[in-house]
Design an enzyme around this catalytic site. Sequence first.
Site, PDB file in Angstrom:
ATOM      1  N   GLU A 197       5.665  -3.399   0.927  1.00 42.80           N
ATOM      2  CA  GLU A 197       5.820  -3.008  -0.480  1.00 42.80           C
ATOM      3  C   GLU A 197       5.048  -1.711  -0.630  1.00 42.80           C
ATOM      4  O   GLU A 197       3.819  -1.714  -0.708  1.00 42.80           O
ATOM      5  CB  GLU A 197       5.282  -4.108  -1.399  1.00 42.80           C
ATOM      6  CG  GLU A 197       5.720  -3.943  -2.846  1.00 42.80           C
ATOM      7  CD  GLU A 197       4.797  -3.045  -3.653  1.00 42.80           C
ATOM      8  OE1 GLU A 197       5.226  -1.898  -3.957  1.00 42.80           O
ATOM      9  OE2 GLU A 197       3.682  -3.451  -3.973  1.00 42.80           O
ATOM     10  N   THR A 249       0.623   4.803   4.948  1.00 40.31           N
ATOM     11  CA  THR A 249       0.030   3.713   5.712  1.00 40.31           C
ATOM     12  C   THR A 249       1.097   2.720   6.153  1.00 40.31           C
ATOM     13  O   THR A 249       1.002   2.136   7.240  1.00 40.31           O
ATOM     14  CB  THR A 249      -1.044   3.003   4.883  1.00 40.31           C
ATOM     15  OG1 THR A 249      -2.024   3.959   4.464  1.00 40.31           O
ATOM     16  CG2 THR A 249      -1.744   1.917   5.700  1.00 40.31           C
ATOM     17  N   GLY A 250       2.125   2.526   5.336  1.00 40.98           N
ATOM     18  CA  GLY A 250       3.218   1.636   5.718  1.00 40.98           C
ATOM     19  C   GLY A 250       3.902   2.073   6.992  1.00 40.98           C
ATOM     20  O   GLY A 250       4.290   1.241   7.824  1.00 40.98           O
ATOM     21  N   CYS A 302       1.781   0.486  -8.700  1.00 36.46           N
ATOM     22  CA  CYS A 302       2.784   1.119  -7.841  1.00 36.46           C
ATOM     23  C   CYS A 302       4.091   1.369  -8.578  1.00 36.46           C
ATOM     24  O   CYS A 302       4.831   2.287  -8.224  1.00 36.46           O
ATOM     25  CB  CYS A 302       3.026   0.275  -6.590  1.00 36.46           C
ATOM     26  SG  CYS A 302       3.622  -1.397  -6.932  1.00 36.46           S
ATOM     27  N   GLY A 354       0.821  -1.200   0.000  1.00 32.38           N
ATOM     28  CA  GLY A 354       0.000   0.000   0.000  1.00 32.38           C
ATOM     29  C   GLY A 354       0.856   1.251   0.000  1.00 32.38           C
ATOM     30  O   GLY A 354       2.018   1.238  -0.415  1.00 32.38           O
ATOM     31  N   SER A 355       0.287   2.333   0.483  1.00 33.75           N
ATOM     32  CA  SER A 355       0.968   3.623   0.432  1.00 33.75           C
ATOM     33  C   SER A 355       2.072   3.719   1.480  1.00 33.75           C
ATOM     34  O   SER A 355       2.071   3.000   2.485  1.00 33.75           O
ATOM     35  CB  SER A 355      -0.039   4.758   0.664  1.00 33.75           C
ATOM     36  OG  SER A 355      -0.480   4.753   2.007  1.00 33.75           O
TER      37      SER A 355
END
Length: 272
Positions: free
Chosen positions: A119, A101-102, A153, A97-98
């Site tokens: 990732e 958020t990571g 991505c 994800g982003s």
Amino acid sequence: MPNAGSNVGMCSLGVVGAIAPWNFSLLLAMFTIGPALLAGNTVVLKPSPFTPLSTLAFGRIVADLLPPGVLNIVTGGDRLGPWMTEHPGIDKISFTGSTETGRKVMRSASGTLKRLTLELGGNDAAIVLADADVDRHAETLFWSASRNAGQVCIATKRLYVHADIYDRVRDALVVIGRTVTMGHGAEPETQIGRVNNVAQYRRVLALIEEAKAEGQTIALGGHALGGMGLFHPGDDHRQSSGNEPDRPGGAIRPRPAAHPLHRYRRGHRHAQ
């Protein structure tokens, strides 16, 4: 030491929590499910709340092939993710994800020292040199930014083009953009589908309006398609403010704020 020895073994971790995104919901889930099960772990998989159905259908297919409890699919909203990352019974988290958020996932998982695979987003660039064959490479450049409506991505988000061929590259991309068919993903003639969800669509519209307010040049499109749903005509190329997002979380063809076209010469560049 005499009669001493050592053994190296591979041990499973236990329970792997997988948090999958919406852009390639089933494919990216498989990137975690397969390795985790092969290594002897069990999996708790959370699909995106925007794309749960394909993952649930997969769960029904494999329900009779795996022992009970080996693969568990749980669906829910934004609160479900933190429950998984904080849960003491989960030994590893795999998140796609982003970047924003990571960071939250890493902070949340640190309390129980979980192992992490993250990732996250990127701001990938393509560079076109002065001696490039524009006719040969234009379509590759276009689709590197535009496949899956740009919701990838690793998609190209910035394009640096040498000043000597800048106009030719821009014009070639516009020609390709005019020929692309947008429509429902189930229609065989469709080449680019819709933006995944309303929140991302609104984000795209806001980025377009930001570009217009800055006086940037949009070579093609730049307006919403009324009555078609979450579609936005694109192949938009603009000057860059330098504040590109780090991930195409809902993109047009390509998303303008994440895919500026830069004109450069040796030693310096100028955004267009």
